[in-house]
Design a protein around this motif. Structure first.
Motif, PDB file in Angstrom:
ATOM      1  N   GLU A  15       5.737  -6.146   3.636  1.00 38.42           N
ATOM      2  CA  GLU A  15       4.957  -5.246   2.411  1.00 38.42           C
ATOM      3  C   GLU A  15       3.350  -4.409   3.031  1.00 38.42           C
ATOM      4  O   GLU A  15       4.003  -3.085   1.916  1.00 38.42           O
ATOM      5  N   ASP A  16       2.657  -3.812   4.152  1.00 38.11           N
ATOM      6  CA  ASP A  16       2.845  -3.158   4.077  1.00 38.11           C
ATOM      7  C   ASP A  16       3.607  -1.627   3.895  1.00 38.11           C
ATOM      8  O   ASP A  16       2.741  -0.872   3.827  1.00 38.11           O
ATOM      9  N   ASN A  18       6.528  -1.121   3.068  1.00 37.73           N
ATOM     10  CA  ASN A  18       6.923  -1.404   2.347  1.00 37.73           C
ATOM     11  C   ASN A  18       6.337  -0.806   0.818  1.00 37.73           C
ATOM     12  O   ASN A  18       6.680   0.848   0.120  1.00 37.73           O
ATOM     13  N   GLU A  19       4.561  -0.386   0.337  1.00 32.81           N
ATOM     14  CA  GLU A  19       4.072   0.541   0.167  1.00 32.81           C
ATOM     15  C   GLU A  19       3.529   1.944   0.558  1.00 32.81           C
ATOM     16  O   GLU A  19       3.727   2.377   0.099  1.00 32.81           O
ATOM     17  N   VAL A  20       3.652   1.963   2.000  1.00 34.67           N
ATOM     18  CA  VAL A  20       3.830   3.396   2.468  1.00 34.67           C
ATOM     19  C   VAL A  20       4.625   3.571   2.106  1.00 34.67           C
ATOM     20  O   VAL A  20       4.636   4.884   1.732  1.00 34.67           O
ATOM     21  N   ALA A  22       6.975   3.369  -0.478  1.00 35.68           N
ATOM     22  CA  ALA A  22       7.391   3.999  -1.547  1.00 35.68           C
ATOM     23  C   ALA A  22       6.737   5.274  -2.077  1.00 35.68           C
ATOM     24  O   ALA A  22       7.245   5.359  -3.021  1.00 35.68           O
ATOM     25  N   GLU A  23       5.663   5.447  -1.218  1.00 37.94           N
ATOM     26  CA  GLU A  23       5.319   6.924  -1.233  1.00 37.94           C
ATOM     27  C   GLU A  23       5.940   7.808  -2.063  1.00 37.94           C
ATOM     28  O   GLU A  23       5.871   8.750  -2.477  1.00 37.94           O
ATOM     29  N   TRP A  67      -2.186   5.753  10.978  1.00 37.95           N
ATOM     30  CA  TRP A  67      -1.524   4.052  10.359  1.00 37.95           C
ATOM     31  C   TRP A  67      -2.184   3.011  10.433  1.00 37.95           C
ATOM     32  O   TRP A  67      -1.994   2.963  11.877  1.00 37.95           O
TER      33      TRP A  67
END
Length: 95
Positions: A15-16, A18-20, A22-23, A67
């Motif tokens: 999830e981490d 994917n979130e980064v 996805a930007e 990060w």
């Protein structure tokens, strides 16, 4: 093609990442290898995105970025090399 993401925190999850990523576009897949014996994250991952343009944009933006208290290494993943196993396997039937 996919993206290699190295020098990751051992606390990272799909999830981490994917979130980064996805930007920078649509994330198709995130794979975080784990150690066979301990199940612990190995500190790197592979991310596949919808297009090569999105991958290039993410690589440009994230390579060297800080990060989770780490400086990420982000580049195009190389094809997996075929490694010969020399650990105990026999090459022929002679003893």
């Amino acid at each position: 093609m996919s993206i290699y993401v190295g020098n990751l925190s051992y606390d990272v999850n799909q999830e981490d990442l994917n979130e980064v990523f996805a930007e920078y576009g649509t994330v198709k897949r995130v794979h975080i290898p784990t150690d066979r014996e301990t199940g612990r994250v190995r500190g790197f991952a592979f991310v596949e995105m919808e297009s090569e343009t999105e991958e290039d944009t993410a690589i440009q933006a994230l390579d060297g970025a800080e990060w989770m208290d780490r400086s990420m290494k982000v580049n195009k993943a190389r094809p997996r090399e075929n490694r010969n196993s020399f650990g105990g396997g026999r090459r022929n039937n002679r003893f």
